[in-house]
Design an enzyme around this catalytic site. Structure first.
Site, PDB file in Angstrom:
ATOM      1  N   SER A   1       0.964   0.507   4.051  1.00 20.82           N
ATOM      2  CA  SER A   1       0.477   0.671   5.418  1.00 20.82           C
ATOM      3  C   SER A   1      -0.999   0.311   5.481  1.00 20.82           C
ATOM      4  CB  SER A   1       0.668   2.110   5.891  1.00 20.82           C
ATOM      5  OG  SER A   1       2.018   2.486   5.766  1.00 20.82           O
TER       6      SER A   1
ATOM      7  N   ASP B   1      -1.397   4.541   1.686  1.00 13.82           N
ATOM      8  CA  ASP B   1      -2.437   4.588   2.710  1.00 13.82           C
ATOM      9  C   ASP B   1      -1.931   4.752   4.135  1.00 13.82           C
ATOM     10  OD1 ASP B   1      -5.179   4.704   2.959  1.00 13.82           O
ATOM     11  OD2 ASP B   1      -5.307   2.652   3.659  1.00 13.82           O
TER      12      ASP B   1
ATOM     13  N   HIS C   1      -7.916  -1.117   2.265  1.00 13.13           N
ATOM     14  CA  HIS C   1      -6.659  -0.451   2.594  1.00 13.13           C
ATOM     15  C   HIS C   1      -5.455  -1.123   1.941  1.00 13.13           C
ATOM     16  CE1 HIS C   1      -8.417   2.430   5.321  1.00 13.13           C
ATOM     17  NE2 HIS C   1      -9.128   1.466   5.859  1.00 13.13           N
TER      18      HIS C   1
END
Length: 357
Positions: free
Chosen positions: A157, A189, A316
């Site tokens: 994610s 994440d 991320h």
């Protein structure tokens, strides 16, 4: 001899005639921009890389009674299957560098979800959780029949753009309890509270991205310098499959039109934390940075319902930015929970030998 008596040379006449006969260049999205030749070192630094040596092979999985064909990348020959689901706008090659390490201890399957990568489906814009869960079950059925091996499901994610697609699908699949061989769940994440709060900003964030690229090298360069990825080597492998060439604009554009899937975004997140906690398998939550957990996850962590690891100094896309650390965390999770090719292995319990899938 006076200069006025000089006649033009034949080659000058030919060159002038050639220039007059030249057709104007075709329209490009970059026609109004001044040309700036890329240096050789820049082209080499951001040149696309193939996945050979990272994954072992690729296959198209055809779904019976439909026109859907899902593209998967595979690596490894033994152990449980680490089945990877990428985030919105990415592709299965997002896990390429990680797969090259995980395959030493387990098998890896990375799937291009519908509307992404080399996958082709009848409805490319149906990114609803239900449709993508059904896609996953259909692919597992087509690949392994009625006896799939032990599967550790990994979902990626992206909170910065709210692309919680892969993580959401992984959680919903696990929560359905429809796959008896599911042995573990790793979510990369995603926190429901953070994701829901960012929904109102998603369209603006998507529109602020660079929309057109004159070359794959430029797209790779932008993905690194723009901050979405921090690992150049991973970007060189994964970015090209997130793009497609637009003949009308003579440039590369995004393969996936995430802006047109807004109706499904809320469904990716609502109730996600509680569903994650309800999954009846060992669970690992990987977070980039120290974002606060929402209330449900905070209570769940205090009760020891899942393992959490904060990965520092990464963006991320943990599996791309720090592939070695990501691979180590996944392999350690498998080892800690004693997940073998046929499920969780209990010391002293003999399992009858079964053929490898």
């Amino acid at each position: 001899m006076e200069s006025s008596n000089l006649t033009s040379l034949p080659e000058d006449d030919e060159q002038q005639q050639h220039q007059q006969n030249q057709k104007p260049p075709s329209f490009s999205a970059f026609a109004s921009l001044p040309t700036r030749p890329a240096t050789q070192s820049c082209l080499q630094k951001y040149a696309p890389l193939g996945w050979t040596g990272l994954f072992d092979k690729e296959e198209d999985v055809c779904i019976p009674d439909s026109n859907d064909v899902f593209h998967v990348y595979m690596a490894g020959t033994e152990g449980p299957v680490v089945f990877c689901l990428h985030g919105g706008g990415y592709s299965g090659l997002s896990f390429a560098l990680s797969a090259s390490k995980i395959k030493e201890k387990a098998r890896v399957v990375a799937m291009d979800l519908r509307g992404h990568g080399k996958t082709s489906t009848e409805n490319e814009l149906d990114l609803s959780v239900e449709a993508m869960c059904n896609d996953f079950f259909a692919v597992v059925k087509a690949m392994y029949g009625d006896s799939p091996p032990a599967i550790v499901l990994v979902g990626h994610s992206i909170k910065s753009f709210s692309h919680s697609m892969g993580g959401s699908v992984a959680v919903h699949v696990a929560a359905k309890r429809a796959l008896p061989s599911l042995a573990g769940l790793v979510v990369v994440d995603v926190v429901e509270g953070t994701a829901m709060a960012s929904l109102i900003h998603m369209q603006k964030l998507l529109s602020s991205r660079m929309q057109h690229f004159s070359s794959l090298e430029k797209a790779i360069e932008w993905s690194v310098k723009g901050g979405s990825l921090r690992n150049i080597d991973s970007a060189r492998v994964s970015v090209p499959t997130t793009l497609k060439y637009n003949d009308a604009k003579n440039c590369y554009v995004y393969r996936t039109c995430l802006e047109e899937t807004e109706q499904y975004w809320r469904g990716w997140y609502e109730g996600l934390s509680d569903k994650f906690l309800s999954c009846p398998v060992p669970k690992l939550l990987l977070l980039a940075g120290t974002d606060r957990l929402d209330r449900s996850l905070t209570i769940g962590q205090m009760q020891g319902k899942f393992q959490m690891v904060v990965v520092r100094h990464t963006g991320h896309a943990i599996q791309e930015d720090t592939p070695d650390e990501f691979a180590t965390l996944v392999v350690n999770f498998i080892s800690r929970n004693r997940i073998g090719p046929h499920g969780i292995e209990i010391p002293g319990l003999h399992r009858p030998s079964q053929p490898q899938q």
